[in-house]
Design an enzyme around this catalytic site. Structure first.
Site, PDB file in Angstrom:
ATOM      1  N   ASP A 272      -0.373  -7.531   1.408  1.00  0.00           N
ATOM      2  CA  ASP A 272       0.149  -6.168   1.499  1.00  0.00           C
ATOM      3  C   ASP A 272       1.653  -6.217   1.756  1.00  0.00           C
ATOM      4  O   ASP A 272       2.123  -5.976   2.878  1.00  0.00           O
ATOM      5  CB  ASP A 272      -0.583  -5.404   2.600  1.00  0.00           C
TER       6      ASP A 272
ATOM      7  N   ASP B 289      23.778  13.288  12.305  1.00  0.00           N
ATOM      8  CA  ASP B 289      23.195  12.941  13.605  1.00  0.00           C
ATOM      9  C   ASP B 289      24.286  12.637  14.616  1.00  0.00           C
ATOM     10  O   ASP B 289      25.231  11.881  14.330  1.00  0.00           O
ATOM     11  CB  ASP B 289      22.280  11.719  13.469  1.00  0.00           C
TER      12      ASP B 289
ATOM     13  N   HIS C 110       0.818  -1.219   0.000  1.00  0.00           N
ATOM     14  CA  HIS C 110       0.000   0.000   0.000  1.00  0.00           C
ATOM     15  C   HIS C 110       0.851   1.267   0.000  1.00  0.00           C
ATOM     16  O   HIS C 110       0.335   2.364  -0.251  1.00  0.00           O
ATOM     17  CB  HIS C 110      -0.984   0.000   1.186  1.00  0.00           C
TER      18      HIS C 110
ATOM     19  N   SER D  29       4.273   3.005   8.627  1.00  0.00           N
ATOM     20  CA  SER D  29       3.512   2.192   7.693  1.00  0.00           C
ATOM     21  C   SER D  29       4.505   1.549   6.730  1.00  0.00           C
ATOM     22  O   SER D  29       5.383   2.212   6.177  1.00  0.00           O
ATOM     23  CB  SER D  29       2.536   3.088   6.923  1.00  0.00           C
TER      24      SER D  29
ATOM     25  N   GLU E 245      19.361   6.797   8.893  1.00  0.00           N
ATOM     26  CA  GLU E 245      18.780   7.996   9.495  1.00  0.00           C
ATOM     27  C   GLU E 245      18.470   7.768  10.974  1.00  0.00           C
ATOM     28  O   GLU E 245      18.214   6.643  11.406  1.00  0.00           O
ATOM     29  CB  GLU E 245      17.505   8.377   8.745  1.00  0.00           C
TER      30      GLU E 245
ATOM     31  N   ASN F 217      17.732  11.215  13.188  1.00  0.00           N
ATOM     32  CA  ASN F 217      16.998  12.453  13.402  1.00  0.00           C
ATOM     33  C   ASN F 217      16.810  13.141  12.055  1.00  0.00           C
ATOM     34  O   ASN F 217      17.785  13.589  11.438  1.00  0.00           O
ATOM     35  CB  ASN F 217      17.773  13.363  14.362  1.00  0.00           C
TER      36      ASN F 217
END
Length: 366
Positions: A217, A183, A155, A315, A175, A177
């Site tokens: 999904d 960082d 999705h 997500s 990553e 921040n």
């Protein structure tokens, strides 16, 4: 068998002598090792390949007398030169494309803060970057499973949840921040600049239909180049072992991590984590039946200590648990949950990765 074959076969028999029989997953057959020509040929050609050898041990499913049997994935039912239907297929073992247990799923132990990750914790967590009509932004997550592939949700790459004007362009790795270019934690503990890697190919599950309760999904993103691993960019393991494929993870403590970013909302600049517990499929089905949703055996559910879904994971991000070697592995892909999140009595819904391991392997290429 020639001498090399006998040596490989003998090593395998010794290695699995203390294991117990496992049932194979759907569409996978339990066969003698030498009846799985794709894998057997690879073992002959690469007898000291630890990744390949470990996979073979993990696929052990039983015995015929003193002869070991393995769960032979469909892509190994033929060898590198000749398909069972004839013809040159030029197939390479997908096991060669995945990191071994010395590389995948290894991270520092979490620190003092319950919700904030350490700067190098869960270094496989990825952010998906989309080009929009104006500018760009991060709106989904995923996990790095090899130097070339990221696992995410379908999705996040297709369907009604994704605005038509958005185009997935890059994956960000390393990553912590999102508001800083470099960082640093505790002043002098700094990470290299994050990697923004172009997406070369989007591979959504062929049977994913957004209106079908988010079944299937799951998706893979092939990156434009092989990313180098370091303390801040590492892959997570996949649950390849037959014993892991059979587990429901009901009541198992797991973790989710990310920035809480979805297609429709953004909640954190820092990478967060949360502990969740697996919910039985029957209990989850009973809850979501009230919302007219069907939860299938290819999905799984988890909630926090207060019986609520977590707002921490992205997500498309991963539900993570430990394997028998204490390496982190991807158990679920976050699909959806209640609105608002953290609603008591409503767990988060994840695509069950163990149901799609063979699909994932079938899509990998050098």
């Amino acid at each position: 068998m020639d001498i090399l074959c006998k040596k490989v076969f003998t090593l395998f028999v010794c290695a699995v002598a203390l294991t117990y029989a496992q049932q194979c997953s759907n569409n996978v057959t339990c066969l003698h090792l030498d009846q799985c020509p794709g894998l057997f040929t690879e073992l002959q050609q690469h007898p000291i390949n630890n990744t390949l050898f470990n996979l073979t041990i993990q696929l052990h499913c039983g015995w015929n007398g003193t002869t070991p049997k393995i769960c032979c994935p469909q892509e190994f039912l033929y060898n590198n030169e000749t398909s069972i239907h004839g013809g040159d297929v030029g197939v390479r073992s997908p096991a060669d494309l995945l990191p071994d247990i010395r590389t995948c799923g290894i991270t520092e132990i979490g620190g003092f803060y319950v919700s904030l990750t350490e700067i190098d914790e869960h270094p496989w967590i990825a952010l998906l970057q989309y080009e929009k009509l104006v500018g760009s932004g991060f709106h989904c997550g995923g996990v790095l499973i090899s130097s070339r592939y990221v696992l995410t949700a379908a999705h996040c790459v297709k369907g009604s949840d994704l605005p038509e004007s958005w185009k997935l362009s890059h994956v960000r790795l390393g990553e912590w921040n999102t508001t800083s270019d470099i960082d640093c934690a505790w002043g002098d503990d700094c990470a290299p600049r994050p990697l923004d890697v172009p997406v070369e190919e989007i591979i959504a599950h062929e049977q994913y239909v957004p209106t079908d309760d988010h079944q299937n999904d799951i998706a893979l993103l092939r990156l434009a180049y092989d990313v180098p691993f370091n303390d801040f960019v590492k892959p997570i393991c996949l649950p390849l072992a037959a014993s892991l494929r059979r587990r429901t993870f009901e009541g198992t403590d797991m973790e989710v991590a990310g920035w809480g970013k979805t297609v429709t909302k953004s909640s954190s600049d820092m990478k967060l984590k949360d502990v969740v517990s697996g919910v039985s499929i029957s209990d989850c089905q009973a809850v979501y039946r009230r919302a007219g949703r069907n939860i299938s055996e290819n999905q799984m559910c988890a909630w926090g200590p207060m019986r609520q879904s977590s707002c921490t994971g992205d997500s498309g991000g991963s539900l993570m648990g430990r394997d028998d070697f204490m390496n982190w592995m991807a158990i679920g892909v976050f699909s959806y949950g209640p609105t608002p999140c953290a609603t008591p009595g409503w767990p988060g819904v994840y695509t069950r990765v163990t149901a799609y391991v063979d699909w994932i392997l079938s899509k990998l290429r050098p």
